[in-house]
Design an enzyme around this catalytic site. Structure first.
Site, PDB file in Angstrom:
ATOM      1  N   ASP A  26      33.795 -27.014  -6.401  1.00  0.00           N
ATOM      2  CA  ASP A  26      33.375 -27.668  -5.164  1.00  0.00           C
ATOM      3  C   ASP A  26      33.396 -26.605  -4.082  1.00  0.00           C
ATOM      4  O   ASP A  26      34.292 -25.756  -4.060  1.00  0.00           O
ATOM      5  CB  ASP A  26      34.300 -28.832  -4.800  1.00  0.00           C
TER       6      ASP A  26
ATOM      7  N   GLY B  28      21.382 -23.235   1.202  1.00  0.00           N
ATOM      8  CA  GLY B  28      22.322 -23.918   2.099  1.00  0.00           C
ATOM      9  C   GLY B  28      22.431 -23.253   3.469  1.00  0.00           C
ATOM     10  O   GLY B  28      21.424 -22.972   4.133  1.00  0.00           O
TER      11      GLY B  28
ATOM     12  N   ASP C  60      23.339 -20.277   4.205  1.00  0.00           N
ATOM     13  CA  ASP C  60      23.286 -18.804   4.154  1.00  0.00           C
ATOM     14  C   ASP C  60      22.571 -18.149   5.340  1.00  0.00           C
ATOM     15  O   ASP C  60      23.048 -17.137   5.852  1.00  0.00           O
ATOM     16  CB  ASP C  60      22.630 -18.335   2.845  1.00  0.00           C
TER      17      ASP C  60
HETATM   18  P1  IMP Z   1      28.539 -28.294  -3.949  1.00  0.00           P
HETATM   19  O1  IMP Z   1      29.668 -27.345  -4.160  1.00  0.00           O
HETATM   20  O2  IMP Z   1      27.494 -28.182  -4.994  1.00  0.00           O
HETATM   21  O3  IMP Z   1      29.039 -29.694  -3.688  1.00  0.00           O
HETATM   22  O4  IMP Z   1      27.772 -27.866  -2.612  1.00  0.00           O
HETATM   23  C1  IMP Z   1      28.355 -27.869  -1.372  1.00  0.00           C
HETATM   24  C2  IMP Z   1      27.407 -27.550  -0.235  1.00  0.00           C
HETATM   25  O5  IMP Z   1      28.040 -26.524   0.531  1.00  0.00           O
HETATM   26  C3  IMP Z   1      26.033 -26.987  -0.597  1.00  0.00           C
HETATM   27  O6  IMP Z   1      25.084 -27.996  -0.700  1.00  0.00           O
HETATM   28  C4  IMP Z   1      25.728 -26.099   0.613  1.00  0.00           C
HETATM   29  O7  IMP Z   1      25.225 -26.875   1.663  1.00  0.00           O
HETATM   30  C5  IMP Z   1      27.110 -25.599   1.008  1.00  0.00           C
HETATM   31  N1  IMP Z   1      27.391 -24.292   0.358  1.00  0.00           N
HETATM   32  C6  IMP Z   1      28.290 -24.049  -0.626  1.00  0.00           C
HETATM   33  N2  IMP Z   1      28.252 -22.750  -0.996  1.00  0.00           N
HETATM   34  C7  IMP Z   1      27.294 -22.187  -0.242  1.00  0.00           C
HETATM   35  C8  IMP Z   1      26.762 -20.855  -0.191  1.00  0.00           C
HETATM   36  O8  IMP Z   1      27.136 -19.942  -0.925  1.00  0.00           O
HETATM   37  N3  IMP Z   1      25.795 -20.666   0.717  1.00  0.00           N
HETATM   38  C9  IMP Z   1      25.323 -21.639   1.548  1.00  0.00           C
HETATM   39  N4  IMP Z   1      25.755 -22.885   1.518  1.00  0.00           N
HETATM   40  C10 IMP Z   1      26.751 -23.171   0.624  1.00  0.00           C
END
Ligand code: IMP
Length: 204
Positions: free
Chosen positions: A77, A161, A163
Site C-alpha cells: 500500500d 500519480g 509524480d
Molecule cells: P496503491 O498503493 O496502489 O493503493 O496506490 C496509492 C496511490 O498513491 C496511487 O494511486 C497514487 O495516486 C499514489 N502513489 C503511490 N505511489 C506513487 C508514486 O510512486 N508516484 C506517484 N503517486 C504514487
C-alpha cells in the site's frame, strides 16, 4: 545458485507486476524472485483497504489473500503524505478527488489545497508499506519513504500519480522527470521492496 522463491502479488494490475519484477531483477539479493499476479484475483472476496495506516492495509491485504491462495502472498500500500495538510492525501491517495477521478484531478485538488503553503509547508513524502504472508500468518511487514516537496505546477511526463508535482531535491527533478531506473533506486516502493527481500532471504 540463489534460492528461487515465488511470490503472488495481490493485484490484477500488470503495470504493478512489471514494476515489481524490475525491482526484483535489479535487487542485489541472494534470493531469485518469481513474481506472478494472484490467480483469479478479481473473483476472490475483496479486501477493503480502510485502515488508517499503510502498514495495516498492506499487512491486512497479504493476510487476507494468503488464506485464499497457497504459497507466499505479497501485498503493498502506498501514497503521498503532506504533513502541512494533516497527512493528506495519505492512505486516501488513490481516491483523493473521488473514486473515479483522473490523476490530473487529484493533482489539481492537491495544488488547490496547497495554494497558501510556502517553504517547509510544501514538504511531502511518499510512503510504501509491503507485506508478506503465508497461510494467514504475517512473515514480514516493512515500510519506507522518500522525502521531497510539492511544486506549484506539474513538471515531466514520466511516472504516474502525483509524480509530476513531487520534486526530489537530491536529483533536482520531479519524480516524473526521472528515468525508471532512477525512480526505482530512490522511490519509497523500491526501498521498501528491497528491505522486504532482505527480510525474506534472512528467513530461508
Ligand atoms: P496503491 O498503493 O496502489 O493503493 O496506490 C496509492 C496511490 O498513491 C496511487 O494511486 C497514487 O495516486 C499514489 N502513489 C503511490 N505511489 C506513487 C508514486 O510512486 N508516484 C506517484 N503517486 C504514487
Amino acid at each position: 545458485m540463489p534460492a528461487l522463491v515465488k511470490l503472488f502479488l495481490t493485484s490484477s494490475n500488470p503495470g504493478k507486476l512489471k514494476e515489481y519484477r524490475f525491482l526484483a531483477d535489479t535487487a542485489a539479493n541472494s534470493v531469485s524472485i518469481e513474481l506472478a499476479l494472484l490467480p483469479e484475483f478479481e473473483s476472490l472476496p475483496a479486501f477493503e483497504e480502510n485502515a488508517p495506516t499503510f502498514a495495516e492495509n498492506a499487512a491486512g491485504k497479504a493476510l487476507h489473500y494468503s488464506r485464499l491462495q497457497e504459497g507466499l502472498v505479497f501485498a503493498d500500500d502506498s501514497g503521498l503524505v503532506v504533513p502541512a495538510l494533516g497527512g493528506a492525501p495519505g492512505v486516501h491517495s488513490a481516491r483523493y478527488a473521488g473514486v473515479h477521478a483522473a490523476n490530473s484531478e487529484r493533482i489539481e485538488k492537491l495544488l488547490r489545497e496547497m495554494l497558501d503553503k510556502r517553504g517547509q509547508d510544501r514538504a511531502a513524502y511518499f510512503v510504501c508499506a509491503t507485506a508478506l504472508a503465508r497461510k494467514g500468518r504475517a512473515l514480514a511487514v516493512v515500510t519506507d519513504r522518500v522525502d521531497g516537496e510539492i511544486l506549484e505546477s506539474p513538471r515531466g511526463a514520466g511516472g504516474f500519480g502525483y509524480d509530476p508535482v513531487f520534486y526530489f531535491p537530491a536529483l533536482k527533478k520531479t519524480f516524473a522527470e526521472l528515468l525508471p531506473e532512477e525512480k526505482n533506486l530512490h522511490s519509497h516502493r523500491g526501498k521498501a521492496f528491497r528491505k522486504l527481500l532482505a527480510a525474506l532471504s534472512s528467513m530461508l
